[in-house]
Write an enzyme that holds these catalytic residues in place. Structure first.
Site: not given
Ligand code: AHR
Length: 502
Positions: A172, A291
């Site tokens: 990210e 994610e």
């Molecule tokens: O999954 C929780 C968080 O969400 C992770 O650390 C991050 O990559 C995202 O913002």
């Protein structure tokens, strides 16, 4: 309400990469400590890993697990997690305002992954560190021996390299919350140079470059265009993330949010195609949706810790969303969207696997238990391997202020490559009306029902707990097959998984 579906053997989307059903373990909250690792737990193995948790993960059959972060990786020193445990430093984790003991590092995670039967997908730190740390980590993990880093791995107890294939180039990097956030151009350059160095070591590794953290980012979708412009030829996947919140009083509208996910995938797929054409390239880049999940229940309760009011606790409860029945349906719709887009989405990681926005929860010293979202994920992973079919669906549709023409019946279909079966994953998104549906099977012969499971009839706010896993699949009834047409009904706000033997 009525719906008609046609599945034709010749109308396929793509062969599904099994890694579509992956997951994620971050050094965050209780995912690692008291999640997968708890040496004092009655079920702990010789390495301190909870066997009860491993058993639940095996029920899902998780093909790949991303590690060690997440936001955590952007200030992580992987070297802190190697060597004798008593010598490992405790560090401040700036991402989650906690303390990291480093009792679990790459060796422990690799042992755990081997036992679980999951492939490792490792992320390198491109936030506080860069190319040099990434190439050393790769050499430590994948080089057979005779060099500083590979011999150090041997010295630390692992003779053979792990040969990890999948590597994420940071996490990210578009996010202002990220340690070492970068602009698209800054990141594109660093990602390209890091990828080039990693490929100089081994050109056969698969590299994942960061796309947007969400389609709501101001920099989306320019970010993808810029980053791919720098990195297209050197990477295999672009990573996307998306989390879902239920702030709708109308559950049909909540469940329509998976349409936004579909648009997000389509847009990024177009940018990939555009970049490929611009570069006159033969190389293909796919999406790694590494994610995704519902995440909102725990946000308020987590604020004091993340904002530093609790000091620097080690493995506090964080992001422990307790999922309700509405979330069960949402997760099913998200997975349906991935299956329907299996030609471009090759990797998916439910975020996360244990305790942190997770299908599996643990009580420290106590039981491990399945959340309400466990089953749609388990069924997709178990029966969603094979070829995704492109269904023709006729059903009433509805409008929301963010998506239009949304079908009340959300459905995906996979023709198995493990046995002669066809699996349908179905959600009725209507709040009050049942849907009588038929599925015409074209090009398939001798059909019979081999499994029919329903999750439904619960209050939308019903949750599971360590004491009672109330939300459970039940056997479906009252279906018929007449002249190669499967006929059944699905109650309002209900999930159904039907497997037909061929
Ligand atoms: O999954 C929780 C968080 O969400 C992770 O650390 C991050 O990559 C995202 O913002």
């Amino acid at each position: 309400m009525k719906a008609s579906i046609t599945a034709h053997k010749q109308f396929s989307v793509a062969k599904i990469d099994p890694r579509l059903y992956g997951s994620f373990i971050e050094h965050l909250g209780r995912a690692v400590y008291t999640g997968i690792y708890e040496p004092t737990h009655p079920s702990a193995d010789d390495n301190g890993f909870r066997q009860d948790v491993i058993d639940l993960i095996k029920e899902i059959d998780v093909p790949v697990t991303r590690y060690p972060g997440g936001n955590f990786v952007s200030a992580y020193n992987w070297e802190d997690g190697i060597g004798p445990k008593e010598n490992r430093p405790t560090r401040l984790d700036l991402a989650w305002h906690t303390a990291e003991s480093n009792q679990v590092g790459i060796h422990e995670f690799a042992d755990w992954a081997e036992k679980v039967g999951t492939e490792m997908m490792l992320a390198v730190n491109l936030g506080s560190r860069g190319l040099d740390e990434a190439r050393s980590f790769l050499e430590y993990v994948n080089h057979p021996g005779g060099t500083y880093w590979s011999d150090l791995r041997k010295h630390n107890g692992r003779e053979e390299p792990w040969n990890v294939k999948l590597w994420c180039l940071g996490n990210e990097m578009d996010g202002p919350w990220q340690i070492g956030q970068k602009t698209a151009s800054e990141y594109g350059r660093v990602a390209f140079e890091t990828a080039k160095a990693m490929r100089s070591f081994d050109n056969n590794i698969e590299l994942v470059v960061c796309g947007s953290s969400s389609p709501m980012m101001d920099t989306y979708p320019e970010w993808e265009a810029t980053v791919l412009d720098y990195t297209y030829e050197t990477v295999n996947y672009i990573s996307l993330h998306m989390y879902f919140e239920n702030n709708d009083t109308n559950t049909s509208h909540y469940l329509a949010k998976a349409e936004q996910l579909g648009n997000y995938i389509e847009t990024v797929a177009s940018i990939i195609r555009m970049t490929k054409a611009k570069k006159r390239s033969d190389h293909n880049v796919y999406i790694s949706f590494d994610e995704w999940n519902v995440w909102y229940h725990s946000r308020e309760q987590d604020k004091p810790t993340i904002e530093g009011e609790n000091g620097w606790p080690h493995a506090p409860a964080l992001l422990e969303d307790i999922y309700d029945f509405a979330d069960t349906l949402q997760v099913a719709c998200i997975l349906n969207t991935f299956i329907r887009n299996a030609d471009v989405v090759k990797i998916g990681c439910m975020a996360q696997l244990v305790n942190v926005i997770a299908p599996i929860m643990t009580v420290e010293g106590g039981p491990a238990w399945r959340q309400s979202i466990f089953y749609p994920y388990m069924y997709a992973s178990q029966y969603g391997r094979g070829t995704a079919l492109n269904l023709a669906v006729t059903c009433d549709r509805y409008e929301t202020n963010f998506a239009s023409n949304v079908s009340y019946l959300d459905i995906s279909c996979v023709e198995s490559d493990q046995d002669d079966s066809l699996t349908f994953f179905i959600v009725n998104r209507h709040e009050t009306e049942a849907i009588d549906f038929d599925i015409a099977l074209e090009g398939f012969e001798h059909t019979r029902v081999i499994e029919d499971k329903i999750i439904g009839g619960y209050d939308l706010t019903q949750t599971n707990s360590p004491e009672a896993e109330t939300i459970q699949p039940q056997d479906g009834k009252d279906s018929t097959i007449i002249e190669r047409k499967f006929n059944a009904s699905i109650e309002p706000l209900t999930y159904r998984m039907v497997r037909l033997g061929l």
